[in-house]
Scaffold this motif. Structure first.
Motif, PDB file in Angstrom:
ATOM      1  N   LEU A  66      -0.962  -1.738  -6.784  1.00  0.00           N
ATOM      2  CA  LEU A  66       0.396  -1.887  -6.252  1.00  0.00           C
ATOM      3  C   LEU A  66       1.138  -0.573  -6.420  1.00  0.00           C
ATOM      4  CD1 LEU A  66       1.378  -5.458  -7.523  1.00  0.00           C
ATOM      5  CD2 LEU A  66       0.636  -4.771  -5.257  1.00  0.00           C
ATOM      6  N   GLY A  67       0.371   0.515  -6.425  1.00  0.00           N
ATOM      7  CA  GLY A  67       1.010   1.803  -6.636  1.00  0.00           C
ATOM      8  C   GLY A  67       0.484   2.874  -5.696  1.00  0.00           C
ATOM      9  N   GLN A  68       0.056   2.499  -4.478  1.00  0.00           N
ATOM     10  CA  GLN A  68      -0.433   3.541  -3.572  1.00  0.00           C
ATOM     11  C   GLN A  68       0.709   4.467  -3.155  1.00  0.00           C
ATOM     12  OE1 GLN A  68      -3.505   3.224  -4.632  1.00  0.00           O
ATOM     13  NE2 GLN A  68      -4.130   4.162  -2.721  1.00  0.00           N
ATOM     14  N   GLY A  69       1.956   3.985  -3.281  1.00  0.00           N
ATOM     15  CA  GLY A  69       3.109   4.837  -3.017  1.00  0.00           C
ATOM     16  C   GLY A  69       3.128   6.068  -3.913  1.00  0.00           C
ATOM     17  N   ILE A  70       2.577   5.942  -5.109  1.00  0.00           N
ATOM     18  CA  ILE A  70       2.499   7.085  -6.036  1.00  0.00           C
ATOM     19  C   ILE A  70       1.792   8.244  -5.344  1.00  0.00           C
ATOM     20  CG2 ILE A  70       1.480   7.917  -8.191  1.00  0.00           C
ATOM     21  CD1 ILE A  70       1.361   4.953  -9.104  1.00  0.00           C
ATOM     22  N   PHE A  71       0.632   7.930  -4.758  1.00  0.00           N
ATOM     23  CA  PHE A  71      -0.212   8.981  -4.199  1.00  0.00           C
ATOM     24  C   PHE A  71       0.322   9.457  -2.849  1.00  0.00           C
ATOM     25  CE2 PHE A  71      -2.800   6.031  -6.768  1.00  0.00           C
ATOM     26  CZ  PHE A  71      -2.888   6.839  -7.874  1.00  0.00           C
ATOM     27  N   PHE A  72       0.841   8.496  -2.076  1.00  0.00           N
ATOM     28  CA  PHE A  72       1.513   8.844  -0.822  1.00  0.00           C
ATOM     29  C   PHE A  72       2.649   9.825  -1.140  1.00  0.00           C
ATOM     30  CE2 PHE A  72       4.542   8.044   2.630  1.00  0.00           C
ATOM     31  CZ  PHE A  72       3.715   7.973   3.743  1.00  0.00           C
ATOM     32  N   GLY A  73       3.384   9.501  -2.180  1.00  0.00           N
ATOM     33  CA  GLY A  73       4.507  10.332  -2.598  1.00  0.00           C
ATOM     34  C   GLY A  73       4.068  11.695  -3.111  1.00  0.00           C
ATOM     35  N   LEU A  74       3.026  11.727  -3.925  1.00  0.00           N
ATOM     36  CA  LEU A  74       2.567  13.015  -4.466  1.00  0.00           C
ATOM     37  C   LEU A  74       2.139  13.941  -3.329  1.00  0.00           C
ATOM     38  CD1 LEU A  74       0.492  11.960  -7.617  1.00  0.00           C
ATOM     39  CD2 LEU A  74       2.662  13.199  -7.580  1.00  0.00           C
ATOM     40  N   GLY A  75       1.409  13.393  -2.368  1.00  0.00           N
ATOM     41  CA  GLY A  75       0.987  14.182  -1.209  1.00  0.00           C
ATOM     42  C   GLY A  75       2.201  14.650  -0.426  1.00  0.00           C
ATOM     43  N   SER A 279      12.230   7.039  -2.137  1.00  0.00           N
ATOM     44  CA  SER A 279      12.131   5.696  -1.559  1.00  0.00           C
ATOM     45  C   SER A 279      10.748   5.447  -0.928  1.00  0.00           C
ATOM     46  CB  SER A 279      13.229   5.478  -0.527  1.00  0.00           C
ATOM     47  OG  SER A 279      13.141   6.455   0.468  1.00  0.00           O
ATOM     48  N   PHE A 280       9.898   6.483  -0.875  1.00  0.00           N
ATOM     49  CA  PHE A 280       8.530   6.272  -0.363  1.00  0.00           C
ATOM     50  C   PHE A 280       7.500   6.258  -1.491  1.00  0.00           C
ATOM     51  CE2 PHE A 280      11.052   8.200   2.948  1.00  0.00           C
ATOM     52  CZ  PHE A 280      10.916   7.246   3.939  1.00  0.00           C
ATOM     53  N   VAL A 281       8.000   6.232  -2.726  1.00  0.00           N
ATOM     54  CA  VAL A 281       7.110   6.316  -3.877  1.00  0.00           C
ATOM     55  C   VAL A 281       7.038   4.998  -4.642  1.00  0.00           C
ATOM     56  CG1 VAL A 281       6.748   7.508  -6.088  1.00  0.00           C
ATOM     57  CG2 VAL A 281       7.612   8.777  -4.120  1.00  0.00           C
ATOM     58  N   GLY A 282       8.156   4.287  -4.688  1.00  0.00           N
ATOM     59  CA  GLY A 282       8.296   3.165  -5.632  1.00  0.00           C
ATOM     60  C   GLY A 282       7.583   1.885  -5.263  1.00  0.00           C
ATOM     61  N   ILE A 283       8.094   0.790  -5.816  1.00  0.00           N
ATOM     62  CA  ILE A 283       7.457  -0.515  -5.679  1.00  0.00           C
ATOM     63  C   ILE A 283       7.477  -1.010  -4.235  1.00  0.00           C
ATOM     64  CG2 ILE A 283       7.723  -2.951  -6.266  1.00  0.00           C
ATOM     65  CD1 ILE A 283       8.374  -2.216  -9.026  1.00  0.00           C
ATOM     66  N   VAL A 284       8.666  -0.921  -3.598  1.00  0.00           N
ATOM     67  CA  VAL A 284       8.785  -1.515  -2.262  1.00  0.00           C
ATOM     68  C   VAL A 284       7.796  -0.903  -1.269  1.00  0.00           C
ATOM     69  CG1 VAL A 284      10.331  -1.957  -0.325  1.00  0.00           C
ATOM     70  CG2 VAL A 284      11.133  -2.300  -2.657  1.00  0.00           C
ATOM     71  N   PRO A 285       7.753   0.423  -1.127  1.00  0.00           N
ATOM     72  CA  PRO A 285       6.751   0.960  -0.188  1.00  0.00           C
ATOM     73  C   PRO A 285       5.321   0.628  -0.608  1.00  0.00           C
ATOM     74  CG  PRO A 285       7.798   2.723  -1.426  1.00  0.00           C
ATOM     75  CD  PRO A 285       8.604   1.491  -1.682  1.00  0.00           C
ATOM     76  N   SER A 286       5.056   0.629  -1.918  1.00  0.00           N
ATOM     77  CA  SER A 286       3.686   0.341  -2.376  1.00  0.00           C
ATOM     78  C   SER A 286       3.264  -1.060  -1.978  1.00  0.00           C
ATOM     79  CB  SER A 286       3.595   0.480  -3.898  1.00  0.00           C
ATOM     80  OG  SER A 286       3.852   1.805  -4.277  1.00  0.00           O
ATOM     81  N   ILE A 287       4.207  -2.010  -2.129  1.00  0.00           N
ATOM     82  CA  ILE A 287       3.865  -3.391  -1.770  1.00  0.00           C
ATOM     83  C   ILE A 287       3.775  -3.534  -0.252  1.00  0.00           C
ATOM     84  CG2 ILE A 287       4.752  -5.765  -1.781  1.00  0.00           C
ATOM     85  CD1 ILE A 287       5.523  -5.336  -4.654  1.00  0.00           C
ATOM     86  N   GLU A 288       4.642  -2.809   0.454  1.00  0.00           N
ATOM     87  CA  GLU A 288       4.546  -2.845   1.923  1.00  0.00           C
ATOM     88  C   GLU A 288       3.160  -2.395   2.385  1.00  0.00           C
ATOM     89  OE1 GLU A 288       8.914  -2.422   3.983  1.00  0.00           O
ATOM     90  OE2 GLU A 288       7.944  -0.588   3.310  1.00  0.00           O
TER      91      GLU A 288
END
Lengths: 383, 250
Positions: A66-75, A279-288
């Motif tokens: 539930l944290g793919q936003g982490i990596f999307f965000g890092l990139g 806003s593209f790193v946290g829980i909401v984008p990750s769950i989306e």
């Protein structure tokens, strides 16, 4: 059922699926959509990278992140840092009290560029950073968890927590990260104006090319013995371990690969949209991202792309008219998909395919009364 | 019995103890398994039979004692290292990959390319396929190679798991209740299969079915409350008064 479903992933049918997708995003969308809408689709397709990564990780590996936003965000942030440095040349920032550093740093009374920003003035470094930093971070998280056999819901919660921590960190360290506003006003890449329509169209095609490449690479992994071991780990982890495999290494690898894919999506997002924010790193984008994969069919690489497109078209259409209702709607859709169509769009397509085969067999049976039993058998086979 | 450090035994367990919160599931156990021996462990529920297998294959960590396999200490090794050293384990409930075909189940168990990158580049070549066909023939599933394993009968699933061990050619094969849930005919076929595969390796079996035990065992050990009650051939054990009292007599 899942057996047939898996088979669709590869072989002739898999190729057909890929060609249809490629035709849609490379030919049909560019012909039908104006440049604003095309850029919007390009943005959606960057989320598809994360959805594809979840098909590998969650659908095939049984590892729900539930944290793919982490990596999307890092990139995305890595790319944004490069673009921001270029936009903050001393000539462009003469009005600042310290010219030559990004504007938000100046507002936060920083007088020199932080050390970790320095290497991001090189494009080569940035491209490598987009690929390697998220993968390395995933390696650290993955080793810490999978070697200790943390899995299932605990893993999901921990990834979510890391997504929150990263968001809080970015927001809190406003001076070096741009805070809640993110890194904005990104205009050029090596002097190439990325805000122009032509640049956006080119970036759209680069994005599509990368997405298709990522799907092919993922399919290579899934059709190799690694892919079968991944499924085996999902279904019977102990059996794999007692067949002599170090299960943790397989999980770590797929987690790192998924992180890398998501990060490519993030970097392409920054390039096409022109900014990056927490806003593209946290829980909401990750769950989306998980919802995109679930709606598309969590076993289907190509389904994930359609799932992403469908939800985002819906989001845009609905949030233009009923902005408050959208989150409820997407939540409802997620529940409906999980309960009614656990295999998502790809599963529906598959069932529909069955239906056609059945009907065809039925008609054939009527026309050939001489050998009905053969066709009955075909109906059975089709099931 | 030979108590020296280096022995001819395939498996030498000495003073093995495991306690769970003070409860000793296995208590100061000494157990030896010869080469080419098919040894059956029997005993009432909770005697510690499955725990012994768990200890050998590394699933459970021992509190104290030693488990030597071909004179190498197994305690402290990770599960996959124990498997790679030549110990195979079949679980009580058939543990197979239901979403993969019989062929893929055997292929995943084939003891090559077990690393991440090796498995990415693994090729299904003739050597592999020949081996898979050979094993499938032995476990009577040659006609079902392309069948999804989840569709097999219960007995066939048990055979498949045995096949998944066989393809690794382990020196020590441990089978936890291999005939549970099998029909009479399947039991007979399994007995023939076990007698065949025990040649050239040591086999350790846990089983309840006494007729089946009699048809396969070279030696029988009765376990009771984590300790050995009796050991020897089937007749000796069946006539042992202690065994009759705690187990067979009921």
């Amino acid at each position: 059922m899942s057996f047939v479903y898996d088979k669709i992933m590869g072989g002739k049918k898999g190729l057909t699926g890929l060609i249809i997708l490629a035709t849609l995003i490379l030919i049909i969308f560019p012909l039908l959509l104006d440049s604003f809408r095309l850029n919007l689709v390009g943005k959606y397709l960057t989320y598809a990278f994360a959805a594809v990564s979840l098909v590998l990780l969650w659908g095939h590996g049984g590892i729900l992140s539930l944290g793919q936003g982490i990596f999307f965000g890092l990139g995305g942030y890595a790319m944004a840092m490069f673009l921001k440095l270029e936009a903050s040349s001393p000539e462009n920032t003469t009005i600042q009290s310290t010219p030559g550093i990004p504007d938000f740093m100046d507002w936060n009374q920083l007088t020199e560029l932080p050390w970790f920003w320095e290497p991001f003035s090189s494009l080569t470094f940035t491209v490598l950073a987009v690929l390697i930093i998220p993968a390395a971070f995933a390696y650290i998280i993955g080793s810490a968890m999978f070697k200790r056999r943390v899995g299932g819901v605990y893993f999901a919660i921990i990834t979510q927590v890391i997504a929150v921590i990263l968001t809080v960190l970015i927001v809190g360290q406003q001076g070096v990260t741009g805070g809640i506003n993110g890194i904005t006003d990104l205009r050029t890449l090596h002097g190439w104006d990325i805000t122009s329509d032509s640049a956006k169209t080119i970036l759209y095609f680069i994005n599509c090319g990368l997405l298709l490449t990522v799907i092919l690479a993922s399919r290579f992994i899934l059709t190799s013995k690694f892919g079968r071991i991944l499924l085996a780990v999902r279904d019977k982890e102990d059996r794999v371990r007692f067949s002599g495999y170090d299960v943790a290494n397989f999980k770590i690898f797929i987690f790192c690969f998924a992180a890398m894919i998501s990060a490519i999506g993030g970097a392409m997002f920054t390039l096409q949209v022109g900014f990056m924010s927490p806003s593209f790193v946290g829980i909401v984008p990750s769950i989306e991202m998980v919802i995109f994969a679930a709606v598309g069919g969590r076993m289907s690489l190509i389904g994930a792309v359609y799932g992403t497109l469908l939800i985002n078209f819906g989001k845009t259409a609905f949030s233009e008219s009923f902005p408050e209702m959208w989150l409820f709607l997407v939540g409802g859709l997620f529940i409906a998909v999980v309960m009614l169509f656990p295999n998502g769009l790809a599963g529906l397509w598959n069932d529909h395919g069955h239906h056609i085969t059945k009907k065809f067999a039925f008609i054939a049976k009527i026309f050939s009364k001489s050998a009905p039993q053969i066709f009955e058998k075909k109906v059975e086979d089709a099931r | 019995m030979n108590m020296q450090t280096n022995t001819d035994f395939t498996l030498a367990i000495e003073e093995l103890t495991v306690s769970f919160d003070g409860f000793k599931a296995v208590d100061d156990l000494n157990f030896y398994l010869d080469k080419n021996e098919l040894h059956v462990i029997i005993g009432p529920n909770g005697a510690g039979k499955t725990t012994v297998l768990d200890l050998i294959c590394g699933k459970t960590k021992a509190t104290s004692g030693s488990i030597k396999f071909l004179n190498n200490e197994l305690i402290g090794l990770s599960e996959h290292a124990i498997v790679r050293s030549g110990v195979g384990r079949k679980f009580q409930t058939p543990s197979i990959y239901e979403n993969l075909t019989v062929l893929e189940n055997l292929e995943v168990s084939y003891p090559h390319s077990r690393g991440v990158f090796g498995s990415l580049l693994f090729k299904r070549n003739k050597t592999v396929l020949d081996k898979i066909h050979e094993i499938a023939h032995e476990i009577m599933l040659e006609q079902m190679l392309d069948t999804e394993a989840g569709l097999l009968s219960h007995g066939q699933k048990q055979w498949l798991e045995i096949g998944m061990l066989l393809i690794q050619d382990p020196q020590l094969m441990m089978l936890d209740e291999p005939v549970a849930g099998m029909s009479v005919k399947e039991r007979e076929q399994t007995a023939i299969l076990l007698n065949k595969i025990s040649k050239g390796r040591s086999v350790l079996v846990i089983e309840h079915d006494m007729d089946f035990v009699a048809s396969i065992a070279h030696k029988v050990t009765v376990l009771h409350q984590g300790k050995i009650l009796a050991t020897g051939n089937m007749d000796k054990v069946q006539n042992d008064p202690k065994v009759i009292e705690v187990y067979l007599g009921h």
